[in-house]
Scaffold this motif. Sequence first.
Motif, PDB file in Angstrom:
ATOM      1  N   UNK A 135       0.851  -1.198   0.000  1.00 24.84           N
ATOM      2  CA  UNK A 135       0.000   0.000   0.000  1.00 24.84           C
ATOM      3  C   UNK A 135       0.886   1.247   0.000  1.00 24.84           C
ATOM      4  N   UNK A 136       1.941   1.237   0.807  1.00 27.71           N
ATOM      5  CA  UNK A 136       2.886   2.343   0.862  1.00 27.71           C
ATOM      6  C   UNK A 136       3.592   2.517  -0.486  1.00 27.71           C
ATOM      7  N   UNK A 137       3.999   1.407  -1.102  1.00 30.89           N
ATOM      8  CA  UNK A 137       4.653   1.463  -2.409  1.00 30.89           C
ATOM      9  C   UNK A 137       3.708   2.053  -3.446  1.00 30.89           C
ATOM     10  N   UNK A 138       2.452   1.648  -3.385  1.00 33.02           N
ATOM     11  CA  UNK A 138       1.442   2.127  -4.329  1.00 33.02           C
ATOM     12  C   UNK A 138       1.286   3.648  -4.243  1.00 33.02           C
ATOM     13  N   UNK A 139       1.277   4.195  -3.022  1.00 30.82           N
ATOM     14  CA  UNK A 139       1.162   5.652  -2.842  1.00 30.82           C
ATOM     15  C   UNK A 139       2.339   6.375  -3.496  1.00 30.82           C
ATOM     16  N   UNK A 140       3.519   5.813  -3.333  1.00 33.51           N
ATOM     17  CA  UNK A 140       4.712   6.424  -3.946  1.00 33.51           C
ATOM     18  C   UNK A 140       4.646   6.336  -5.470  1.00 33.51           C
ATOM     19  N   UNK A 141       4.196   5.184  -5.975  1.00 33.60           N
ATOM     20  CA  UNK A 141       4.070   5.023  -7.424  1.00 33.60           C
ATOM     21  C   UNK A 141       3.054   5.998  -8.003  1.00 33.60           C
ATOM     22  N   UNK A 142       1.968   6.247  -7.275  1.00 37.14           N
ATOM     23  CA  UNK A 142       0.926   7.160  -7.751  1.00 37.14           C
ATOM     24  C   UNK A 142       1.424   8.604  -7.868  1.00 37.14           C
ATOM     25  N   UNK A 143       2.490   8.947  -7.173  1.00 36.05           N
ATOM     26  CA  UNK A 143       3.062  10.296  -7.239  1.00 36.05           C
ATOM     27  C   UNK A 143       4.214  10.372  -8.239  1.00 36.05           C
ATOM     28  N   UNK A 144       4.508   9.253  -8.900  1.00 35.54           N
ATOM     29  CA  UNK A 144       5.695   9.179  -9.758  1.00 35.54           C
ATOM     30  C   UNK A 144       5.354   9.273 -11.235  1.00 35.54           C
ATOM     31  N   UNK A 145       6.244   9.950 -11.964  1.00 30.28           N
ATOM     32  CA  UNK A 145       6.128   9.985 -13.417  1.00 30.28           C
ATOM     33  C   UNK A 145       7.195   9.106 -14.068  1.00 30.28           C
ATOM     34  N   UNK A 146       8.264   8.814 -13.305  1.00 34.49           N
ATOM     35  CA  UNK A 146       9.372   8.003 -13.817  1.00 34.49           C
ATOM     36  C   UNK A 146       9.617   6.834 -12.875  1.00 34.49           C
ATOM     37  N   UNK A 147       9.826   5.674 -13.457  1.00 32.88           N
ATOM     38  CA  UNK A 147      10.104   4.447 -12.709  1.00 32.88           C
ATOM     39  C   UNK A 147      11.481   3.959 -13.133  1.00 32.88           C
ATOM     40  N   UNK A 148      12.394   3.885 -12.174  1.00 34.62           N
ATOM     41  CA  UNK A 148      13.750   3.407 -12.442  1.00 34.62           C
ATOM     42  C   UNK A 148      13.929   2.080 -11.718  1.00 34.62           C
ATOM     43  N   UNK A 149      14.223   1.046 -12.482  1.00 36.74           N
ATOM     44  CA  UNK A 149      14.500  -0.273 -11.909  1.00 36.74           C
ATOM     45  C   UNK A 149      15.973  -0.572 -12.069  1.00 36.74           C
ATOM     46  N   UNK A 150      16.628  -0.890 -10.965  1.00 33.49           N
ATOM     47  CA  UNK A 150      18.017  -1.330 -11.021  1.00 33.49           C
ATOM     48  C   UNK A 150      18.002  -2.853 -11.036  1.00 33.49           C
ATOM     49  N   UNK A 151      18.591  -3.412 -12.084  1.00 31.33           N
ATOM     50  CA  UNK A 151      18.615  -4.867 -12.263  1.00 31.33           C
ATOM     51  C   UNK A 151      20.003  -5.391 -11.945  1.00 31.33           C
ATOM     52  N   UNK A 152      20.050  -6.336 -11.024  1.00 27.50           N
ATOM     53  CA  UNK A 152      21.292  -7.007 -10.670  1.00 27.50           C
ATOM     54  C   UNK A 152      21.132  -8.500 -10.851  1.00 27.50           C
ATOM     55  N   UNK A 153      22.045  -9.255 -10.281  1.00 27.49           N
ATOM     56  CA  UNK A 153      22.030 -10.703 -10.514  1.00 27.49           C
ATOM     57  C   UNK A 153      20.824 -11.415  -9.912  1.00 27.49           C
ATOM     58  N   UNK A 154      20.202 -10.851  -8.853  1.00 24.50           N
ATOM     59  CA  UNK A 154      19.080 -11.539  -8.200  1.00 24.50           C
ATOM     60  C   UNK A 154      17.720 -10.874  -8.397  1.00 24.50           C
ATOM     61  N   UNK A 155      17.661  -9.815  -9.168  1.00 16.85           N
ATOM     62  CA  UNK A 155      16.423  -9.037  -9.305  1.00 16.85           C
ATOM     63  C   UNK A 155      15.240  -9.892  -9.738  1.00 16.85           C
TER      64      UNK A 155
END
Length: 170
Positions: free
Chosen positions: A56-76
Motif C-alpha cells: 500500500x505504501x509502495x502504491x502511494x509512492x508510485x501514484x506520485x511518480x512519473x518516472x520508474x527506475x528499476x536497477x537490475x542485478x544478478x538476483x532481481x
Amino acid sequence: MKYRTKTYIAGDWTGDEDAVEQLYKWNDSNYWSLSFTDAHDLTQARDGSLNCSIKVSLRKRLEASKTFVLIVGKNTRTVRSGSCQYCNSYNSWTASCARGYSVDNRSYIEYECDNAVRDSLKIIVLYNAATIDKTKCPDAVKNTGTHAAMCCWKDGKLYWDYYAVKDAMG
C-alpha cells in the motif's frame, strides 16, 4: 487531478545497494547534473509492517511518480521478498490471509514493475553491470522503456558510467 512529479527507484535493495547509493550520490552532488525527486521521501512503512501494508505504501509512492527506475542485478528476477507466502499472516494450508486481506504472491519488485507498466510511467531499466542482460529483468518491463548498463570497463577496471545513466534518464 493528481500530478506525478517524483522518480521511483526500485530494485533489490540488499543485492544492489551499491548501485542505488551511486544514483543518490549523483543526484545529491553539486558536480553531476543528474536530478530527480525521490518518491521514497513521501511515505515509509515500518520494518515490522505486513507485506500488504508495505505494498500500500509502495502504491502511494508510485501514484506520485512519473518516472520508474528499476536497477537490475544478478538476483532481481528471482528475489521473492514481498510475496504473501512469506508473511506470518499467510495460511499455507488454506492459501489465505489470516487477517482477511487478499493474497498477492508477487514480490515487491514484481508488484512495482506491474504497477509502473499499468500506470504508463516512463520506465528506465539500469543494469548493475557493464552489459544489458534482459534475462535478469522482470517480465513486465523486459521489453519496454529504456535499458542501459550502469558500468563500463576502462583499463581493465569496472567503473560507474554516469553518462550512460544520465542519457537513459533523460
